[in-house]
Write an enzyme that holds these catalytic residues in place. Structure first.
Site, PDB file in Angstrom:
ATOM      1  N   ARG A 137      -2.755  10.705   5.762  1.00  0.00           N
ATOM      2  CA  ARG A 137      -2.883   9.341   6.274  1.00  0.00           C
ATOM      3  C   ARG A 137      -2.407   8.337   5.237  1.00  0.00           C
ATOM      4  NH1 ARG A 137      -6.771   5.185   5.611  1.00  0.00           N
ATOM      5  NH2 ARG A 137      -8.250   6.488   4.485  1.00  0.00           N
ATOM      6  N   PHE A 186       0.860  -1.176   0.000  1.00  0.00           N
ATOM      7  CA  PHE A 186       0.000   0.000   0.000  1.00  0.00           C
ATOM      8  C   PHE A 186       0.900   1.231   0.000  1.00  0.00           C
ATOM      9  CE2 PHE A 186      -4.643   0.730   0.984  1.00  0.00           C
ATOM     10  CZ  PHE A 186      -5.100  -0.392   0.317  1.00  0.00           C
ATOM     11  N   HIS A 196      -8.531  11.040  -2.314  1.00  0.00           N
ATOM     12  CA  HIS A 196      -8.069   9.747  -2.820  1.00  0.00           C
ATOM     13  C   HIS A 196      -7.749   9.899  -4.300  1.00  0.00           C
ATOM     14  CE1 HIS A 196      -7.760   5.502  -3.675  1.00  0.00           C
ATOM     15  NE2 HIS A 196      -7.854   5.249  -2.380  1.00  0.00           N
ATOM     16  N   GLN A 242      -7.836  14.422   3.021  1.00  0.00           N
ATOM     17  CA  GLN A 242      -7.262  13.476   2.064  1.00  0.00           C
ATOM     18  C   GLN A 242      -8.147  13.363   0.828  1.00  0.00           C
ATOM     19  OE1 GLN A 242      -6.569   8.947   2.833  1.00  0.00           O
ATOM     20  NE2 GLN A 242      -4.620  10.020   2.655  1.00  0.00           N
ATOM     21  N   HIS A 293     -11.772  11.948   0.438  1.00  0.00           N
ATOM     22  CA  HIS A 293     -11.842  10.573   0.930  1.00  0.00           C
ATOM     23  C   HIS A 293     -11.827  10.472   2.456  1.00  0.00           C
ATOM     24  CE1 HIS A 293     -11.385   6.258   0.747  1.00  0.00           C
ATOM     25  NE2 HIS A 293     -10.240   6.279   1.388  1.00  0.00           N
ATOM     26  N   LEU A 313     -15.226   4.696  -4.998  1.00  0.00           N
ATOM     27  CA  LEU A 313     -13.812   4.440  -4.747  1.00  0.00           C
ATOM     28  C   LEU A 313     -13.287   3.246  -5.559  1.00  0.00           C
ATOM     29  CD1 LEU A 313     -11.296   5.105  -2.947  1.00  0.00           C
ATOM     30  CD2 LEU A 313     -11.994   3.153  -1.594  1.00  0.00           C
ATOM     31  N   GLU A 346      -7.042   1.571  -3.314  1.00  0.00           N
ATOM     32  CA  GLU A 346      -5.596   1.616  -3.542  1.00  0.00           C
ATOM     33  C   GLU A 346      -5.031   0.213  -3.756  1.00  0.00           C
ATOM     34  OE1 GLU A 346      -3.621   4.404  -1.034  1.00  0.00           O
ATOM     35  OE2 GLU A 346      -1.820   3.191  -0.929  1.00  0.00           O
ATOM     36  N   ARG A 356      -0.783   9.048  -0.764  1.00  0.00           N
ATOM     37  CA  ARG A 356      -1.949   9.504  -1.521  1.00  0.00           C
ATOM     38  C   ARG A 356      -1.897  10.972  -1.918  1.00  0.00           C
ATOM     39  NH1 ARG A 356      -6.623   6.206   1.764  1.00  0.00           N
ATOM     40  NH2 ARG A 356      -6.120   4.226   0.755  1.00  0.00           N
TER      41      ARG A 356
HETATM   42  C1  LIG Z   1     -15.001   3.948   0.273  1.00  0.00           C
HETATM   43  C2  LIG Z   1     -14.024   3.931   1.413  1.00  0.00           C
HETATM   44  C3  LIG Z   1     -13.075   2.932   1.496  1.00  0.00           C
HETATM   45  C4  LIG Z   1     -12.157   2.911   2.540  1.00  0.00           C
HETATM   46  N1  LIG Z   1     -11.224   1.922   2.590  1.00  0.00           N
HETATM   47  C5  LIG Z   1     -10.374   1.857   3.635  1.00  0.00           C
HETATM   48  C6  LIG Z   1      -9.435   0.789   3.751  1.00  0.00           C
HETATM   49  O1  LIG Z   1      -9.391  -0.127   2.928  1.00  0.00           O
HETATM   50  N2  LIG Z   1      -8.606   0.783   4.817  1.00  0.00           N
HETATM   51  C7  LIG Z   1      -8.633   1.752   5.777  1.00  0.00           C
HETATM   52  O2  LIG Z   1      -7.861   1.675   6.726  1.00  0.00           O
HETATM   53  N3  LIG Z   1      -9.523   2.762   5.699  1.00  0.00           N
HETATM   54  C8  LIG Z   1     -10.390   2.831   4.655  1.00  0.00           C
HETATM   55  N4  LIG Z   1     -11.289   3.870   4.584  1.00  0.00           N
HETATM   56  C9  LIG Z   1     -11.424   4.784   5.725  1.00  0.00           C
HETATM   57  C10 LIG Z   1     -12.128   4.074   6.858  1.00  0.00           C
HETATM   58  O3  LIG Z   1     -13.043   3.153   6.356  1.00  0.00           O
HETATM   59  C11 LIG Z   1     -12.887   5.027   7.775  1.00  0.00           C
HETATM   60  O4  LIG Z   1     -12.100   6.126   8.110  1.00  0.00           O
HETATM   61  C12 LIG Z   1     -13.292   4.296   9.064  1.00  0.00           C
HETATM   62  O5  LIG Z   1     -13.971   3.113   8.745  1.00  0.00           O
HETATM   63  C13 LIG Z   1     -14.147   5.184   9.930  1.00  0.00           C
HETATM   64  O6  LIG Z   1     -14.697   4.421  10.975  1.00  0.00           O
HETATM   65  P1  LIG Z   1     -15.529   5.133  12.117  1.00  0.00           P
HETATM   66  O7  LIG Z   1     -15.953   4.081  13.048  1.00  0.00           O
HETATM   67  O8  LIG Z   1     -14.755   6.272  12.628  1.00  0.00           O
HETATM   68  O9  LIG Z   1     -16.781   5.779  11.360  1.00  0.00           O
HETATM   69  P2  LIG Z   1     -17.966   5.156  10.404  1.00  0.00           P
HETATM   70  O10 LIG Z   1     -17.713   3.757  10.028  1.00  0.00           O
HETATM   71  O11 LIG Z   1     -18.129   6.158   9.335  1.00  0.00           O
HETATM   72  O12 LIG Z   1     -19.203   5.175  11.369  1.00  0.00           O
HETATM   73  C14 LIG Z   1     -19.824   6.371  11.786  1.00  0.00           C
HETATM   74  C15 LIG Z   1     -21.066   6.023  12.581  1.00  0.00           C
HETATM   75  O13 LIG Z   1     -21.593   7.192  13.166  1.00  0.00           O
HETATM   76  C16 LIG Z   1     -22.975   7.245  12.993  1.00  0.00           C
HETATM   77  N5  LIG Z   1     -23.382   8.652  13.076  1.00  0.00           N
HETATM   78  C17 LIG Z   1     -22.886   9.716  12.404  1.00  0.00           C
HETATM   79  N6  LIG Z   1     -23.503  10.837  12.782  1.00  0.00           N
HETATM   80  C18 LIG Z   1     -24.404  10.492  13.729  1.00  0.00           C
HETATM   81  C19 LIG Z   1     -25.354  11.207  14.514  1.00  0.00           C
HETATM   82  N7  LIG Z   1     -25.529  12.532  14.408  1.00  0.00           N
HETATM   83  N8  LIG Z   1     -26.121  10.511  15.380  1.00  0.00           N
HETATM   84  C20 LIG Z   1     -26.002   9.167  15.491  1.00  0.00           C
HETATM   85  N9  LIG Z   1     -25.116   8.446  14.786  1.00  0.00           N
HETATM   86  C21 LIG Z   1     -24.334   9.102  13.917  1.00  0.00           C
HETATM   87  C22 LIG Z   1     -23.210   6.563  11.657  1.00  0.00           C
HETATM   88  O14 LIG Z   1     -24.523   6.108  11.540  1.00  0.00           O
HETATM   89  C23 LIG Z   1     -22.193   5.423  11.763  1.00  0.00           C
HETATM   90  O15 LIG Z   1     -22.743   4.345  12.482  1.00  0.00           O
HETATM   91  C24 LIG Z   1     -12.203   3.905   3.525  1.00  0.00           C
HETATM   92  C25 LIG Z   1     -13.163   4.905   3.464  1.00  0.00           C
HETATM   93  C26 LIG Z   1     -14.045   4.940   2.401  1.00  0.00           C
HETATM   94  C27 LIG Z   1     -15.034   6.067   2.338  1.00  0.00           C
END
Ligand SMILES: Cc1cc2nc3c(=O)[nH]c(=O)nc-3n(C[C@H](O)[C@H](O)[C@H](O)COP(=O)(O)OP(=O)(O)OC[C@H]3O[C@@H](n4cnc5c(N)ncnc54)[C@H](O)[C@@H]3O)c2cc1C
Length: 571
Positions: free
Chosen positions: A385, A125, A240, A238, A349, A250, A253, A284
């Site tokens: 990142r 990566f 992407h 970031q 991203h 997306l 990568e 990135r």
């Molecule tokens: C398409 C894509 C692919 C990716 N691929 C990778 C990868 O391969 N490897 C990697 O390391 N990272 C990757 N990333 C980044 C990574 O996935 C995210 O940064 C990470 O999963 C975020 O996790 P989280 O738990 O912080 O938030 P999220 O998984 O975004 O969860 C947020 C939660 O908060 C809740 N929420 C939000 N606002 C409110 C509110 N006001 N009230 C109640 N609930 C709320 C939502 O419902 C959700 O349950 C990718 C990101 C994207 C967009």
């Protein structure tokens, strides 16, 4: 009990806002310490954006890594990838905890893809010196989310979905719970709690082009800001390099990790000009700027894209390692990646910045307020990142925040806040909508924000455009506070939530623009055309934005340098 129409749902030790990987890891580990935990989420947990993660999760694993690799090398790559804005102690924790985290996920049932010898496989990566990204085909996030959700169910943790958190209840600098609205039952709720963990994900929706899902509206950042916490390093966005043209879905990568090449309209593998050693696997920010430069200088294709060529990998490898990429390219661009290259361009991203918290996820400003995952800034990603470090951060620091929130709650009695502290967010919500037909229209506000952010606070920035963005967004913020007109589609409380999300989005956009204006240097993903060099003398420090009354205040804090002095960042 209720406070003038606001129903009190219960009393918990810890409330977690968000049910993605960070939120559920926090909830699971807090519950295992024996405290009462409630998770509220506006989406169903497994629909959180984490489930969209494809490429993988970074980890050095003894016996299943390059013999030259180590957790310390992973930490160093993270610091260098972040253009030395990373707090080095935090990066060391991230890298050191990666191996036990993978083992835990595997014990819970994540079926990581294996290599020929049966060890957990790894792929290269960007910015990682040695291949160390672990994966489940290209559906890593989905595989992890299901298993983590299963663990939360097994522990009997209370989880409420379609509950939209409005604000953290804070009184005299201390947390007393969360005010939310139950979207299905159409009622405001107060959940009393000693500690709140914000794990509400990122804010991709503030940009016109993003790979994020519709839920990523920055609610966690805006809630923290209103609660009195600082937002750190928000100027670092970031982009992407490879989002599918024209839908911005997306293209992971992993496609470059597996050997994909980037080609311009002249048929050149142009990365040779920008990162001669690392080529497509440079970090990135470097690759995204290279693509944008090719397009700006007229070497892109009509419409504004370049090509990602996977044809030399062969059909079998693409089917086996990149099934989601294949599916997306075929379905949304009409391209079979085994036969033709894929049209791609950069899109927003990930947010490197977030709620200013320490290595246990605790805010130094608001007692009892914790943050984890993309909502938090610890900071492990600095100015850029590395791919596959975000799932890792959500898991490692989600766990730490959960444990710390539980310890905090165990040491305290629960107190009742005055009614006004609970009423304020609900009043804000109603006032947003009260002035019907006199305010800004919801779709219009979002369009304006996303356009301004993309054009003026995008991959390339300069003083004039940023100042203009700040002024336009300040004006938009005022108009939004004056009232949002929601075209009613008969969905009642969903419309209210959309209006509140819009307030949050505009707030976050303004913070990003303001911090970007104040950082007069280029570092990682923050590229200033008028200040093209990194300036360690003046800016080896984190930006901290706070809300004072109605305006934003920008402060700074030194970066923690331990092992590695900031050096040249060549790839
Ligand atoms: C398409 C894509 C692919 C990716 N691929 C990778 C990868 O391969 N490897 C990697 O390391 N990272 C990757 N990333 C980044 C990574 O996935 C995210 O940064 C990470 O999963 C975020 O996790 P989280 O738990 O912080 O938030 P999220 O998984 O975004 O969860 C947020 C939660 O908060 C809740 N929420 C939000 N606002 C409110 C509110 N006001 N009230 C109640 N609930 C709320 C939502 O419902 C959700 O349950 C990718 C990101 C994207 C967009």
């Amino acid at each position: 009990m209720s406070i003038e129409g606001i129903e009190k749902l219960g009393v918990y030790d810890v409330v977690v806002v968000g049910a993605g990987l960070a939120g559920l890891m926090a909830a699971i580990h807090a519950a295992q310490r024996g405290v009462s935990v409630l998770v509220v989420s506006k989406s169903h947990p497994v629909r959180s954006h984490t489930a969209a993660a494809e490429g993988g999760i970074a980890a050095w694993i003894p016996g299943a890594s390059d013999p030259r690799d180590s957790w310390l090398q992973h930490a160093y790559d993270t610091v260098k990838g972040g253009d030395f804005l990373v707090d080095q102690h935090a990066a060391e924790i991230l890298a050191r905890e990666a191996y036990p985290t993978i083992m835990l996920l595997e014990r819970w049932g994540v079926l990581f893809t294996r290599d020929e010898e049966g060890r957990i496989a790894r792929r290269p990566f960007g910015g990682h010196r040695y291949p160390r990204t672990r994966f489940v085909e290209d559906k890593t996030g989905m595989a992890i989310m299901h298993v983590v959700y299963e663990q939360a169910l097994r522990l009997g943790i209370d989880m409420l979905d379609e509950v939209f958190a409005l604000d953290v209840v804070v009184w005299q600098g201390r947390v007393y719970g969360v005010v939310a609205v139950d979207l299905r039952e159409a009622r405001p709720l107060y959940i009393q709690a000693k500690a709140v963990v914000l794990a509400a994900g990122g804010a991709g929706m503030i940009y016109k082009h993003t790979t994020n899902n519709y839920f990523n509206t920055g609610d966690g950042y805006a809630m923290a800001l209103r609660a009195g916490a600082a937002l750190k390093d928000m100027e670092f966005i970031q982009f992407h390099p490879t989002a599918l043209y024209p839908t911005d879905i997306l293209i992971t990568e992993a496609a470059r990790g597996e050997g994909g090449h980037l080609i311009n309209a002249k048929g050149e593998r142009f990365m040779a000009r920008y990162a001669p050693q690392w080529m497509e696997l440079a970090p990135r920010d470097v690759v995204a700027r290279a693509i944008a430069t090719e397009i700006l200088e007229g070497r892109g294709f009509e419409g504004g894209y370049v090509l990602l060529d996977l044809t030399h990998l062969g059909e079998e490898r693409i089917r086996e390692r990149l099934p989601t990429v294949r599916e997306a390219a075929r379905r949304y661009a009409g391209v079979d990646p085994a036969k033709e290259p894929i049209p791609v361009r950069p899109a927003q991203h990930y947010m490197m910045g977030g709620v200013d918290v320490d290595i246990d996820g605790h805010s130094p400003d608001v007692t009892g307020l914790f943050a984890a995952g993309e909502t938090a800034c610890i900071s492990v990603h600095g100015a850029n990142r590395l791919g596959s470090n975000s799932l890792l951060e959500a898991a490692v620091f989600g766990k730490r925040a959960g444990l710390a929130a539980a310890s905090y709650a165990l040491g305290r009695g629960s107190g009742e806040p005055p009614a006004e502290a609970v009423r304020e967010p609900v009043e804000r919500l109603y006032s947003l909508l009260r002035r019907e037909r006199s305010g800004v229209e919801l779709g219009e506000a979002r369009r304006e924000l996303r356009e301004v952010m993309w054009v003026k606070v995008g991959l390339f920035r300069e003083e004039k455009g940023l100042a203009e963005a700040v002024s336009r967004l300040t004006d938009l913020y005022k108009r939004v506070l004056d009232g949002i007109v929601v075209p009613s589609r008969g969905r009642g409380w969903y419309d209210l939530a959309l209006a509140y999300e819009t307030l949050n989005m505009v707030t976050v956009g303004l913070v990003v623009a303001r911090a970007a204006l104040e950082r007069r240097e280029s570092r990682g993903a923050h590229y200033r055309l008028d200040y093209p060099k990194r300036d360690d003398e003046n800016y080896l420090k984190h930006s901290l934005v706070r809300l004072r009354g109605d305006s934003l205040e920008v402060g700074w804090r030194k970066v923690e340098v331990r092992r590695w002095e900031p050096g040249e960042r060549a790839y």
